[in-house]
Structures are given as C-alpha cells and as structure tokens.
Design a protein around this motif. Structure first.
Motif, short mmCIF file in Angstrom:
data_model
loop_
_atom_site.label_atom_id
_atom_site.label_comp_id
_atom_site.label_asym_id
_atom_site.label_seq_id
_atom_site.Cartn_x
_atom_site.Cartn_y
_atom_site.Cartn_z
N GLY A 165 0.79 -1.22 0.00
CA GLY A 165 0.00 0.00 0.00
C GLY A 165 0.82 1.27 0.00
N ARG A 166 1.97 1.26 -0.67
CA ARG A 166 2.78 2.47 -0.75
C ARG A 166 2.05 3.55 -1.56
NH1 ARG A 166 8.95 2.09 -0.93
NH2 ARG A 166 9.39 0.74 0.83
N VAL A 167 2.11 4.78 -1.08
CA VAL A 167 1.42 5.89 -1.73
C VAL A 167 2.46 6.85 -2.31
CG1 VAL A 167 -0.19 7.81 -1.44
CG2 VAL A 167 -0.50 5.70 -0.11
N PRO A 168 2.56 6.98 -3.63
CA PRO A 168 3.54 7.91 -4.22
C PRO A 168 3.07 9.35 -4.08
CG PRO A 168 2.25 6.89 -5.95
CD PRO A 168 1.81 6.25 -4.67
N VAL A 169 4.00 10.28 -4.00
CA VAL A 169 3.68 11.71 -3.94
C VAL A 169 4.08 12.32 -5.28
CG1 VAL A 169 4.19 13.93 -2.84
CG2 VAL A 169 3.97 11.86 -1.45
N LYS A 170 3.11 12.84 -5.99
CA LYS A 170 3.38 13.47 -7.29
C LYS A 170 3.65 14.95 -7.07
CE LYS A 170 2.31 9.68 -9.56
NZ LYS A 170 3.32 8.92 -10.32
N GLY A 171 4.92 15.31 -6.95
CA GLY A 171 5.26 16.71 -6.67
C GLY A 171 6.59 17.09 -7.25
N ALA A 172 7.25 18.05 -6.59
CA ALA A 172 8.50 18.58 -7.09
C ALA A 172 9.59 17.53 -7.15
CB ALA A 172 8.95 19.76 -6.22
N ALA A 173 9.57 16.57 -6.19
CA ALA A 173 10.61 15.54 -6.17
C ALA A 173 10.59 14.70 -7.43
CB ALA A 173 10.42 14.65 -4.93
N GLU A 174 9.39 14.38 -7.91
CA GLU A 174 9.28 13.56 -9.11
C GLU A 174 9.90 14.28 -10.31
OE1 GLU A 174 5.77 10.86 -10.98
OE2 GLU A 174 5.31 12.98 -10.75
N GLN A 175 9.59 15.58 -10.47
CA GLN A 175 10.15 16.35 -11.58
C GLN A 175 11.66 16.49 -11.43
OE1 GLN A 175 8.45 17.35 -14.36
NE2 GLN A 175 10.53 17.79 -15.09
N ARG A 176 12.11 16.64 -10.18
CA ARG A 176 13.55 16.77 -9.93
C ARG A 176 14.29 15.50 -10.35
NH1 ARG A 176 15.65 18.40 -3.93
NH2 ARG A 176 17.55 17.14 -3.93
N LEU A 177 13.74 14.34 -10.05
CA LEU A 177 14.36 13.08 -10.45
C LEU A 177 14.40 12.93 -11.96
CD1 LEU A 177 12.87 10.63 -7.79
CD2 LEU A 177 15.23 11.49 -7.93
N ILE A 178 13.32 13.38 -12.61
CA ILE A 178 13.27 13.32 -14.08
C ILE A 178 14.34 14.21 -14.67
CG2 ILE A 178 11.88 13.92 -16.09
CD1 ILE A 178 9.40 13.10 -14.46
N ASP A 179 14.49 15.44 -14.11
CA ASP A 179 15.50 16.38 -14.62
C ASP A 179 16.90 15.83 -14.41
OD1 ASP A 179 13.43 18.04 -15.28
OD2 ASP A 179 13.65 19.36 -13.54
N GLU A 180 17.15 15.22 -13.23
CA GLU A 180 18.47 14.67 -12.95
C GLU A 180 18.78 13.51 -13.89
OE1 GLU A 180 18.41 13.63 -8.86
OE2 GLU A 180 18.55 15.70 -8.14
N ALA A 181 17.79 12.65 -14.15
CA ALA A 181 17.99 11.53 -15.07
C ALA A 181 18.28 12.03 -16.48
CB ALA A 181 16.77 10.62 -15.05
N ALA A 182 17.56 13.09 -16.89
CA ALA A 182 17.77 13.66 -18.22
C ALA A 182 19.17 14.25 -18.34
CB ALA A 182 16.70 14.72 -18.49
N ALA A 183 19.62 14.92 -17.24
CA ALA A 183 20.97 15.52 -17.27
C ALA A 183 22.03 14.44 -17.39
CB ALA A 183 21.17 16.36 -16.01
N ARG A 184 21.85 13.32 -16.66
CA ARG A 184 22.83 12.22 -16.74
C ARG A 184 22.86 11.61 -18.13
NH1 ARG A 184 20.62 11.02 -11.63
NH2 ARG A 184 19.34 9.34 -12.53
N LEU A 185 21.68 11.48 -18.73
CA LEU A 185 21.59 10.90 -20.07
C LEU A 185 22.30 11.79 -21.09
CD1 LEU A 185 20.39 8.76 -22.00
CD2 LEU A 185 18.34 10.18 -22.14
N MET A 186 22.05 13.09 -21.00
CA MET A 186 22.67 14.01 -21.95
C MET A 186 24.19 14.04 -21.78
SD MET A 186 20.19 15.04 -23.77
CE MET A 186 19.40 13.46 -23.43
N ALA A 187 24.62 13.98 -20.49
CA ALA A 187 26.07 13.97 -20.23
C ALA A 187 26.71 12.72 -20.80
CB ALA A 187 26.33 14.07 -18.72
N ALA A 188 26.02 11.57 -20.66
CA ALA A 188 26.55 10.32 -21.19
C ALA A 188 26.65 10.38 -22.72
CB ALA A 188 25.66 9.15 -20.76
N ALA A 189 25.78 11.20 -23.33
CA ALA A 189 25.80 11.33 -24.79
C ALA A 189 26.75 12.44 -25.25
CB ALA A 189 24.39 11.61 -25.30
N GLY A 190 27.43 13.06 -24.28
CA GLY A 190 28.37 14.12 -24.63
C GLY A 190 27.72 15.44 -24.88
N LEU A 191 26.49 15.61 -24.42
CA LEU A 191 25.77 16.86 -24.62
C LEU A 191 25.73 17.62 -23.31
CD1 LEU A 191 22.79 15.40 -26.66
CD2 LEU A 191 24.78 16.60 -27.56
N SER A 192 25.77 18.90 -23.37
CA SER A 192 25.72 19.70 -22.16
C SER A 192 24.33 20.31 -21.99
CB SER A 192 26.75 20.83 -22.22
OG SER A 192 26.55 21.62 -23.36
#
Length: 800
Positions: free
Chosen positions: A773-800
């Motif tokens: 019964g875990r309840v996820p919180v849809k808020g700033a943390a979710e968007q922050r994780l998405i942004d961090e994942a996107a930044a890591r992906l772009m860095a891995a691709a050599g993009l800034s």
C-alpha cells in the motif's frame, strides 16, 4: 412474574438450572427499559424471551406481542429454530415468524394483515414496517421489544435507525418495554442511554461472567514473517489443531485474507478433513449450505470473517482461532465466545499473529481479555443523514406534525441533544432538497397542509422511499455465477472495480475455489471452474479494521514493561535492539525517527493512531513537506506508524506536527479529495437524495457514483452550506480518514516529540519497508528526479 410450572418442568426435564439473571428478567418484566449483560453461552437470549413466552402462554390473544431485533438475518433464523424447541415441547399456542430481506413478498403481506405473536426481524425491516399507513394497527398490541447484540448495532448508523424506530414504536405503544442483550459492553451506562427512551432510565442487569476463557498464542514452531497479514506460515499448526478438536472456527479480519488462507489450508489438507469458508460476499445459497452442514456437525472447521461474529449457536464448536491481530478487544471477546457455547465451560481460543509486530498486539490483546478490559470509542450524536431518511419514512406512513416529530426524535438516545434548527434543516432537505435543489420537481417531496402538518406531495413517492430505506450502502458489486448464467450456481459477488480489470481467461478466488472469467452479461460476471493453482484474488468489500485506541495503549504498555518474559524470545530481542539503537514509543510522547536508506531520506512517525489515521497523517505531512521544499516521494502507513521518504532531510519534525497547521491542511485537502465525494455519495443515498432502487430497475454503482459526483460539484459551487455537505464533512472527519485520532494523539503528547537522528534503519521501522500500500507523492521531487535523469543521459551522450 414467577416461572410457571410448565416452564419449570421443561428446564428440569433437560437437567437445566434456571440462571439467576433469567429469573431476574422475569421479576423485572415490567421495567420500561432493561439492559442485560451476560456472557456468551449464558442463556441471555432465552432470558430475554422468557417474559414474553410466559405472558403469551397465559393470554394467547392474536396479534403482535414481541419484536426481536438482531444485526444479522442468519441470527433471526437461528433464534427461530431455538425458540421452536420450547414452544413445541410445551405445546405453547405461540406463533413465531421472521421478517428479513430474504422473506417473500407474499409472506410479508400476510404478516401485515395477520402478525405473529413474536416477530424476528432486523432494523431495516422494522423501519420498513413502520413506514406503512397501517403501522398503528400492526403494532397495536405490542408489549416488548428485544434488541440482541445491541453493542454491535450501537456502533453504526444502523443503531441510529433503530433508536428512531423505537421512538416511533413508543409513541404508537406507550406501555412498550425495551430489552437490550449483550455479552460485550465496555460502557454499560452509555449503552443503557442508547437503548433509552430518554424519558425513563434504563436498568442494567449484569450476570455472573462465568469461567475465564482459555486463551493463548498458537505455537507455530517458528517466528512469523516480518510483514504480511495472511498467517499462512501457521497452516501446519492450524491443521494440527483442527485434527485435535471437534469443530474449529478460524476467524480472519478481511474476506480476501479468508479466501487466501482457505485455499492454502485446503491444499495442505492431506487428511481430507471437511472444512468450509463463510463470509458476506458469498451467495446466500453458499452461506446457508455451510450453516446447515455446520449445524449438523459435519464440518471440522470453517474459515470465516465477521459473518460469524455474533451469537449464532451452530454445531459443537470447541475451538476458535483468530488469524491476524484482532485489532479490537471487544471483537476478540465476541469471537472467543463462539467456542464451548455453554455457561459453565470456558471458551478456548488461540491467536495467530500474522507478522512480527502482531506478536506484540496479540500479547496486549490477550492481557486485555484476561483483565476484562474492553475497548470502545465514544459515540457521537445520531447521524443526520439517517434522520433525513426517517423523516421521509414518517411521511410515507401519513401526515405528521413537525413539533411532535421533533419531540419524538429527541426521545431517542443518540438524538437527545438535537437542536431545533438542525432538525428543521433536515426537514427542509426532506421536503425540498435544500436551497440549490428546490427548483427541481424530483426533490419536491413534502408539502405543509393548511393544518400545519407535513405530507407527501405525491402519494406514489411512498413506494420509492420504502425501496431505499436502510443505512447499509452496498459497495459497487456484481453477482458471480457459473456458466450457463441462467442455470449456473450463484457463487457470490465481487467489486465492480475488480470486475472491470478482468479479461477473458483471468482467474480469481471466490468461495474457496478458483474460477475463470468468461464474460460480463447483464451485470452478472459469468465464470467457469478452473484447475489453476495461482489465481488473482477478488477485492472483496470487507472492512479493514484499525487497531482500537485502547488496544494501542496496551501495546505501548507492553513496550514500557520491565519484564518481557511473556513475549517470545525473538520478539523480546527485537524490541531490546530497538531500545538500544533508538527508543521505544511511549503513550504521552511522540517518537519520530529520521535516517538515510538507499539514497533517500526517511521520516518515521510512531503515532499508534490506527491505520486510517496514520494514512491520513502521511497525506498531511507529505503535503506540508512539499510546501516546505523537502521533496517527499511517498509514504506507507500501518496501524502504528507512518514512514515517509524523500530527497531532502527533515531536520525539525516538530515544525511539521503543529496541530493547527495540520487541521488547516486537512480541511483544504479534504475539500478537494475523493474521500469527500465517496462520503457524500454514502450520505446522499442514506438521506434519500440519490435513489439506488427504483420501481422495476436498479442503478449500478457507477451510475450512482456519477449522479452523486454531479450533485456534489453542484452543491459545492452553488450551496456550500447545504445540510448534506455539512453532514458529509462531519462523516469524513471520522471513518476513512479518522482525523479525530490524529487530534487526540497530538493533544496527548502536547508537543513532547522525541526526535532520534539515526545513521541507519531502526529495528521497529524496518518492517514498514515491506508493507503493502505504498502511496507515491506526485510533486516537485518527481520532476527533480526526471530532470536529474535527463541531465545524466545528456552527459553520457556528450551533450551539455
């Protein structure tokens, strides 16, 4: 009133002794109101009936003399069988009949024309009888009303409905005598006030409690798992106990758990012991088959839920097993009483904790039972949605005077403090639907005549009112039948939402057997038998109980004890480690832990406020954390704690726990949450705003929900002070969200918060990571994780 010789001879022929409380019921037969508290198996039901049987046998005039009311239809059938024995043996000229939802229309019509001496019924059927215009004639000779298992009715809106019906009966029959029967009462004076009437004090008669129960925890040979609630680890030990006893009842707290446990028990039953399952979602035919087989002594065990909680005397039950923590001491005592249903024999019961924490709860519950310490939450005033329904039902019976009806309603215990403005608001709602709805003809139901009395605008409305009486609002369920649908056996019902997830070929459990979904036809789920062993599980509409306040306090007393010798060694070691690493929760202090785990910051709040309140606390705290920029990601709750995880540490938990701020957050959250709409729907159905049953048709659950959502949005926009929205807010504060227990917890600790900053997960918090019964919180943390994942992906691709 003395016991006449035919009755005394009947007792003597069976070597039975008339118990003192049975004699006392005869001597106090003329008491206006009497509450008998006697242990299960103490003959309290016979004690309640003895004055009526003696009176009718002396003066066997035709007409209704006694009404018996019970919470369960099955209990009325059981009482009819048991009453039939003395009546037949002594050849008493007494006619006994039952009247429930299962009674045929033809029989109901005959009962109105020619009532039996004793009528066995339920609160809903009594309210229906009182709604007919010939009610004064039907009840003209009524002398006594017996309410069995009154404690169970007093805890719900069914009790409010009953007290309003009793107030109406008292006006029709001024000399009416009321008798309440119960085995489990934590506050006798409060229950006596509930039974009423308010004009006459209710006497309380307490019987000898009999021998103490023989209760213990079942030794399964190994520690229970850290999480989960099925108790499957105990199946070999449970089967051993079944083999050693004549008949065993195995209680579960939810229907889904009962189904899963029964399936695993059946698969492990190598000796082919005759066992069965019984719960409220099974078809009436399936339940009656189990009841009959059990009465005949042909079953060794029945896996069951609250459907067998109350005083039905079936078969030779000599053992009760409670699987999972009981959550409520009073319920446990009631269930224990099913074993050795005799006054002189101690009830025997074994408790099976389903997980490690439940070991502590079971020990606390056993201590409470041995001490006779019953729990119970104080009841609030009578529900006003029930009052709205009662006003409509009164109008269906004929014109009424508002002043007289107000006085009558106030004579009912739960409504003793009802104010005239609140009554008038309910009357206005019943008459017109209220300010925002009075323009619609469908809610213009009552009118005031020249004589000042209120009556139905259209007499045909009476039928629709009667078709929708009652306070049990069914979940959105669909019938389940074996194919072919018309000739196939009915199996029970499942929730509409569950049925919507099924595709042809899916399998699920119902009635202990695996079935395969074939199709949905005319609101019936058609299935066929399946030999599969790994089914889905139907999401039954059973209640998930929250641990009571009193039991939670006893758990905290176990923590505080200097001696843990009563606990299994594995549990004592676990608690000792918690005390060493962090601290153990205390009643007047709030333990809050913060610690890191797997790259997330965690906050654990040990409120011991029950699952519903701890869930609500999680919603409110994460909302406040989101506003404070602490980036919560989700939470999970149990009966004793709420665990929250996020991206930022919580350095000052006390800032989040301010009671005023939490209440403000709660009010705002509640106004826009689905809980309000769900609560509104229930109250709207009870109050008569939404009709589930119409002549010749029945709305589906989804249709009713759609209607209620539109009405809720309309009233919130155009009439936010509407009486039904007031009622909804009152109801939403308890029940599903139980905010009252959060307030009580915060008032109790009064700012005394023990914050433990830890460098790892604490022993007491660890099992929460395994909770469902875990309840996820849809808020700033979710968007922050998405942004961090996107930044890591772009860095891995050599993009800034």
């Amino acid at each position: 009133m003395a016991l006449p010789s035919p009755f005394a001879d009947w007792f003597a022929a069976r070597d039975w002794t008339v118990h003192p409380h049975q004699t006392a019921m005869l001597t106090r037969a003329d008491a206006p109101s009497l509450l008998l508290i006697a242990p299960t198996g103490g003959g309290k039901t016979l004690a309640g009936f003895l004055p009526s049987l003696v009176e009718i046998s002396k003066n066997p005039a035709s007409g209704l003399h006694t009404i018996y009311i019970s919470p369960l239809k099955a209990l009325t059938a059981d009482i009819r069988r048991n009453l039939g024995r003395p009546i037949e043996d002594m050849a008493l000229p007494i006619r006994v009949e039952d009247r429930t939802g299962d009674t045929s229309q033809a029989r109901r019509r005959r009962q109105r024309a020619d009532p039996p001496h004793i009528l066995l019924t339920t609160p809903e059927s009594l309210a229906l009888l009182l709604s007919y215009e010939d009610a004064p004639r039907i009840f003209a000779g009524l002398r006594r009303v017996i309410v069995d298992e009154i404690h169970a009715l007093a805890e719900s809106k069914r009790g409010d409905l009953l007290t309003l019906s009793l107030a109406r009966l008292q006006r029709l029959c001024p000399g009416l005598r009321r008798v309440g029967l119960s085995a489990t009462v934590e506050d006798p004076p409060a229950l006596a006030e509930f039974l009423g009437p308010t004009s006459a004090p209710c006497e309380i008669l307490t019987a000898d409690p009999g021998p103490p129960p023989d209760i213990a925890m079942l030794d399964t040979g190994a520690p229970p798992p850290w999480a989960g609630g099925g108790g499957r680890h105990a199946i070999p030990a449970v089967l051993d106990q079944i083999a050693r006893h004549r008949t065993t009842l195995i209680f579960h707290n939810t229907r889904a758990q009962a189904e899963l446990f029964f399936r695993d028990l059946w698969l492990a039953n190598e000796d082919a012991l005759p066992i069965a399952i019984h719960h409220g979602s099974l078809s009436r035919e399936a339940r009656e088959k189990v009841e009959t087989t059990m009465t005949e002594g042909r079953l060794r065990a029945v896996v069951c839920t609250g459907s067998l909680d109350l005083g039905i005397d079936w078969g030779d039950v000599d053992l009760v097993i409670q699987v999972g923590a009981p959550k409520n001491v009073k319920r446990l005592v009631q269930r224990i009483g099913r074993a050795n249903h005799r006054y002189s024999a101690p009830s025997k019961a074994l408790l099976v904790p389903a997980n490690r924490f439940e070991v502590v709860e079971c020990v606390a519950a056993l201590d409470a039972v041995r001490a006779g310490d019953l729990d119970g939450e104080p009841r609030g005033p009578g529900a006003r949605d029930v009052l709205c329904q009662h006003i409509l039902a009164t109008a269906a019976a004929g014109p009424f005077d508002a002043e007289a009806l107000f006085a009558e309603v106030r004579s009912a215990g739960p409504y003793a403090d009802l104010t005239r403005p609140r009554f008038d608001a309910c009357l206005d709602f019943a008459a017109t639907g209220g300010y925002a709805l009075r323009a619609y003809d469908r809610w213009q139901r009552l009118k005031q005549g020249p004589d000042g009395r209120w009556a139905l605008r259209d007499p045909r409305t009476a039928q629709r009112i009667r078709m929708n009486l009652g306070t049990i609002v069914e979940e959105e369920t669909l019938k389940v039948r074996l194919r072919p649908a018309r000739g196939g056996a009915p199996l029970g019902e499942v929730e509409e939402a569950f049925a919507a997830t099924l595709t042809p070929g899916d399998t699920f459990l119902i009635g202990g057997q695996v079935v395969r979904y074939e199709t949905l036809r005319e609101m019936v789920v058609e299935v066929s038998r399946s030999p599969g062993r790994d089914p889905k599980i139907a999401v039954f509409a059973g209640t998930k109980f929250a641990t009571s306040t009193r039991l939670a306090d006893r758990i905290l007393e176990v923590f505080r004890a200097a001696d843990w010798s009563g606990l299994p060694a594995h549990t004592a070691d676990w608690l000792a480690l918690q005390r060493e690493v962090s601290a153990l929760p205390e009643r007047d202090r709030l333990l809050v832990e913060t610690f890191p785990y797997e790259g997330r910051h965690h906050l654990c709040v040990y409120g011991f406020a029950g699952r519903n309140a701890q869930q609500t606390l999680g919603l409110l705290l994460t909302q406040r954390m989101e506003a404070a920029g602490l980036a919560p990601l989700g939470f999970v709750a149990s009966d004793y704690a709420t665990l929250i995880w996020g991206l930022e540490p919580v350095n000052a938990p006390s800032d989040l726990m301010d009671s005023n701020e939490l209440y403000t957050a709660f009010s705002g959250w509640l106004a826009r949450n689905a809980v309000m709409k769900r609560t509104f729907r229930t109250s709207a159905v009870i109050a008569g705003l939404i009709e589930r049953n119409l002549p010749g048709q029945r709305k589906t659950g989804r249709q009713a929900t759609f209607s209620s959502d539109i009405l809720y949005d309309t009233l919130m926009r155009y009439d936010p002070d509407h009486v039904l929205l007031e009622i909804t807010r009152e109801e939403a504060m308890k029940g599903l969200v139980d905010f009252g227990r959060i307030e009580a917890m915060l008032a109790r600790v009064h700012g005394r918060i023990d914050h433990r900053r830890l460098d790892r997960v604490s022993p007491l918090a660890a099992p929460l990571f395994l909770e469902a019964g875990r309840v996820p919180v849809k808020g700033a943390a979710e968007q922050r994780l998405i942004d961090e994942a996107a930044a890591r992906l772009m860095a891995a691709a050599g993009l800034s």
